[in-house]
Design a protein around this motif. Structure first.
Motif, PDB file in Angstrom:
ATOM      1  N   PRO A 287       0.840  -1.207   0.000  1.00  0.00           N
ATOM      2  CA  PRO A 287       0.000   0.000   0.000  1.00  0.00           C
ATOM      3  C   PRO A 287       0.871   1.250   0.000  1.00  0.00           C
ATOM      4  N   THR A 288       0.681   2.098  -0.998  1.00  0.00           N
ATOM      5  CA  THR A 288       1.585   3.232  -1.213  1.00  0.00           C
ATOM      6  C   THR A 288       0.847   4.538  -1.472  1.00  0.00           C
ATOM      7  N   PHE A 289      -0.325   4.475  -2.116  1.00  0.00           N
ATOM      8  CA  PHE A 289      -0.996   5.663  -2.610  1.00  0.00           C
ATOM      9  C   PHE A 289      -2.165   6.071  -1.709  1.00  0.00           C
ATOM     10  N   SER A 290      -2.271   7.365  -1.439  1.00  0.00           N
ATOM     11  CA  SER A 290      -3.493   7.871  -0.832  1.00  0.00           C
ATOM     12  C   SER A 290      -4.624   7.743  -1.834  1.00  0.00           C
ATOM     13  N   ALA A 291      -5.849   7.860  -1.369  1.00  0.00           N
ATOM     14  CA  ALA A 291      -6.985   7.765  -2.289  1.00  0.00           C
ATOM     15  C   ALA A 291      -6.884   8.836  -3.366  1.00  0.00           C
ATOM     16  N   ASP A 292      -6.470  10.049  -2.994  1.00  0.00           N
ATOM     17  CA  ASP A 292      -6.341  11.130  -3.978  1.00  0.00           C
ATOM     18  C   ASP A 292      -5.265  10.811  -5.008  1.00  0.00           C
ATOM     19  N   ALA A 293      -4.117  10.298  -4.555  1.00  0.00           N
ATOM     20  CA  ALA A 293      -3.046   9.950  -5.489  1.00  0.00           C
ATOM     21  C   ALA A 293      -3.453   8.785  -6.380  1.00  0.00           C
ATOM     22  N   PHE A 294      -4.199   7.858  -5.813  1.00  0.00           N
ATOM     23  CA  PHE A 294      -4.697   6.709  -6.574  1.00  0.00           C
ATOM     24  C   PHE A 294      -5.581   7.193  -7.712  1.00  0.00           C
ATOM     25  N   VAL A 295      -6.501   8.096  -7.399  1.00  0.00           N
ATOM     26  CA  VAL A 295      -7.418   8.640  -8.410  1.00  0.00           C
ATOM     27  C   VAL A 295      -6.651   9.478  -9.424  1.00  0.00           C
ATOM     28  N   GLU A 304     -17.594   4.188  -0.350  1.00  0.00           N
ATOM     29  CA  GLU A 304     -16.766   4.462   0.828  1.00  0.00           C
ATOM     30  C   GLU A 304     -15.276   4.523   0.495  1.00  0.00           C
ATOM     31  N   ALA A 305     -14.881   3.906  -0.610  1.00  0.00           N
ATOM     32  CA  ALA A 305     -13.464   3.932  -0.975  1.00  0.00           C
ATOM     33  C   ALA A 305     -12.987   5.347  -1.258  1.00  0.00           C
ATOM     34  N   GLN A 306     -13.891   6.225  -1.718  1.00  0.00           N
ATOM     35  CA  GLN A 306     -13.500   7.598  -2.016  1.00  0.00           C
ATOM     36  C   GLN A 306     -13.093   8.362  -0.762  1.00  0.00           C
ATOM     37  N   GLN A 307     -13.618   7.919   0.392  1.00  0.00           N
ATOM     38  CA  GLN A 307     -13.319   8.603   1.653  1.00  0.00           C
ATOM     39  C   GLN A 307     -12.246   7.870   2.466  1.00  0.00           C
ATOM     40  N   PHE A 308     -11.641   6.850   1.880  1.00  0.00           N
ATOM     41  CA  PHE A 308     -10.675   6.028   2.614  1.00  0.00           C
ATOM     42  C   PHE A 308      -9.444   6.853   2.975  1.00  0.00           C
ATOM     43  N   LYS A 309      -9.022   6.764   4.241  1.00  0.00           N
ATOM     44  CA  LYS A 309      -7.918   7.589   4.732  1.00  0.00           C
ATOM     45  C   LYS A 309      -6.572   6.871   4.719  1.00  0.00           C
ATOM     46  N   GLY A 310      -6.582   5.562   4.466  1.00  0.00           N
ATOM     47  CA  GLY A 310      -5.333   4.822   4.464  1.00  0.00           C
ATOM     48  C   GLY A 310      -4.671   4.803   3.103  1.00  0.00           C
ATOM     49  N   LEU A 311      -3.654   3.957   2.955  1.00  0.00           N
ATOM     50  CA  LEU A 311      -2.936   3.820   1.694  1.00  0.00           C
ATOM     51  C   LEU A 311      -3.467   2.640   0.896  1.00  0.00           C
ATOM     52  N   LEU A 312      -3.301   2.714  -0.409  1.00  0.00           N
ATOM     53  CA  LEU A 312      -3.835   1.705  -1.322  1.00  0.00           C
ATOM     54  C   LEU A 312      -2.746   1.183  -2.250  1.00  0.00           C
ATOM     55  N   ALA A 313      -2.982  -0.036  -2.734  1.00  0.00           N
ATOM     56  CA  ALA A 313      -2.141  -0.636  -3.773  1.00  0.00           C
ATOM     57  C   ALA A 313      -3.049  -1.145  -4.876  1.00  0.00           C
ATOM     58  N   LEU A 314      -2.606  -1.053  -6.106  1.00  0.00           N
ATOM     59  CA  LEU A 314      -3.357  -1.637  -7.217  1.00  0.00           C
ATOM     60  C   LEU A 314      -2.949  -3.095  -7.349  1.00  0.00           C
ATOM     61  N   ILE A 315      -3.903  -3.991  -7.177  1.00  0.00           N
ATOM     62  CA  ILE A 315      -3.640  -5.427  -7.240  1.00  0.00           C
ATOM     63  C   ILE A 315      -4.097  -5.953  -8.587  1.00  0.00           C
ATOM     64  N   GLU A 316      -3.175  -6.533  -9.332  1.00  0.00           N
ATOM     65  CA  GLU A 316      -3.484  -7.110 -10.634  1.00  0.00           C
ATOM     66  C   GLU A 316      -3.517  -8.626 -10.520  1.00  0.00           C
ATOM     67  N   LEU A 317      -4.604  -9.226 -10.991  1.00  0.00           N
ATOM     68  CA  LEU A 317      -4.761 -10.679 -11.004  1.00  0.00           C
ATOM     69  C   LEU A 317      -4.905 -11.122 -12.457  1.00  0.00           C
ATOM     70  N   GLN A 318      -3.881 -11.783 -12.973  1.00  0.00           N
ATOM     71  CA  GLN A 318      -3.893 -12.205 -14.369  1.00  0.00           C
ATOM     72  C   GLN A 318      -4.866 -13.364 -14.573  1.00  0.00           C
ATOM     73  N   ASN A 319      -5.437 -13.416 -15.756  1.00  0.00           N
ATOM     74  CA  ASN A 319      -6.427 -14.445 -16.083  1.00  0.00           C
ATOM     75  C   ASN A 319      -6.053 -15.200 -17.353  1.00  0.00           C
ATOM     76  N   GLY A 320      -4.810 -15.645 -17.429  1.00  0.00           N
ATOM     77  CA  GLY A 320      -4.372 -16.365 -18.611  1.00  0.00           C
ATOM     78  C   GLY A 320      -4.410 -15.446 -19.823  1.00  0.00           C
ATOM     79  N   GLY A 321      -5.107 -15.879 -20.859  1.00  0.00           N
ATOM     80  CA  GLY A 321      -5.217 -15.083 -22.078  1.00  0.00           C
ATOM     81  C   GLY A 321      -6.285 -14.021 -22.024  1.00  0.00           C
TER      82      GLY A 321
END
Length: 362
Positions: A287-295, A304-321
């Motif tokens: 988790p690295t980005f504030s909600a504002d930096a994420f946006v 509620e995610a728009q008001q989140f005060k903690g840090l966020l990470a973008l999680i990528e889950l690959q689905n094969g092809g």
């Protein structure tokens, strides 16, 4: 209360019995020690004949102030498991990850039904753990379900064999061979230290091919650091006692920084016109980005995610092809990955817990 230390005499006697057992293979119960013949150790290779293993035994005894003969006899009765080193090698490069396939291994009717029974049978303990540690019942239920189907599959390898094999014969072709071998030597030492404080046979515990034990599949060092006697009966039992299991899992998460009331993930979509996906994926699951930096990086959060005060990470889950799936991970998502360092694993824990909860509410 912790279990009492055995007397020096009992250690000496037990070491003698272990040595005798190495000369008389039929002395120990093979049904208890290795019930699955596929996991049976090689009879030809015992670590009692290995100078490096015996030297390490002496080092453990000195560091932990343990009976030298007991440590040597215990490690000496460990056997090489020929297939285990191969299981530790990473998947071949170019093997595509597939979240849909991974998810299907853990979120299925069998686990959901078993999870409902586990939750109902232990509802008061789960509620107590949630109140005391702040870890939701569904996360604990998800962990135990993903790990062992609530105790149905806790592993059939002798722990002493698995740990010795990986401590002394970790595959040299592994890209992190030296680091991983050091880890398993440390786990072997921790296992012996814990077993020395009981009057039980250290050759009998069973677990995974990596030496993880019990319903929550704790490694020996995790048992030493995080396992708790949650029912107060004077002993910690992660194999047969779900009360200790629940308390220990909750304590583990609290120790790694679980934040009560914080969702582990939020839905996320993208504003393609200003998306900086490479920037958002750069820190991986940390988790690295504030909600504002994420946006600002092109992610779109709702509710509620728009008001989140903690840090966020973008999680990528690959689905094969197919196109990948994405979620926004919080500190609590990162904490789940401290149990198993995989975003796919963490998502399986979250989704299994949610599915069990939903099934119980219907």
């Amino acid at each position: 209360m912790p279990r009492p230390l055995p007397s020096v005499l009992s250690h000496v006697l037990f070491a003698a019995l272990l040595c005798a057992a190495s000369l008389m293979p039929g002395t120990l119960s093979t049904a208890q020690a290795a019930p699955d013949k596929r996991n049976a150790p090689s009879r030809a290779i015992a670590y009692s004949t290995r100078e490096d293993a015996m030297q390490f035994a002496d080092e453990i005894a000195a560091r932990r102030d343990l009976d030298r003969q007991w440590v040597r006899a215990t490690i000496g009765n460990a056997k090489l498991l020929p297939n285990v080193p191969r299981l530790m090698l990473p998947a071949p490069t170019g093997t595509p990850k597939n979240w849909y396939v991974y998810r299907s291994r853990f979120i299925d009717p069998v686990r959901i039904q078993a999870g409902m029974r586990f939750w109902r049978n232990n509802a008061s303990t789960l509620a107590r753990a949630e109140a005391e540690f702040g870890v939701p019942a569904e996360i604990i239920v998800g962990i135990v379900g993903v790990e062992t189907i609530y105790g149905r599959n806790m592993g059939s390898f002798r722990v002493i064999d698995a740990l010795a094999t990986l401590a002394f014969d970790f595959p040299e072709s592994h890209p992190r061979a030296r680091e991983r071998q050091a880890f398993f030597r440390s786990e072997l030492e921790s296992f012996l230290s814990t077993e020395s404080r009981t009057n039980e046979n250290p050759l009998l515990p069973l677990g995974s091919y990596a030496g993880a034990m019990g319903m929550p599949q704790f490694m020996p060092s995790s048992i030493a650091k995080y396992a708790v006697d949650y029912d107060g009966d004077g002993r910690i039992d992660l194999v047969n006692n779900p009360v200790d299991v629940i308390g220990s899992v909750a304590n583990y998460f609290k120790a790694f920084g679980w934040q009560p009331g914080m969702p582990p993930i939020f839905p996320v979509r993208f504003d393609e016109a200003r998306l900086q996906k490479a920037v958002l994926l750069g820190p991986d699951i940390v988790p690295t980005f504030s909600a504002d930096a994420f946006v600002a990086g092109g992610a779109v959060l709702d509710g509620e995610a728009q008001q989140f005060k903690g840090l966020l990470a973008l999680i990528e889950l690959q689905n094969g092809g197919d196109l990948p799936s994405y979620v926004a991970g919080t500190q609590n998502f990162y904490v789940i990955t401290r149990y198993n360092w995989s975003s796919y694993y963490a998502m399986s824990v979250i989704e299994l817990g949610r599915e069990v909860r939903a099934a119980m509410e219907n």
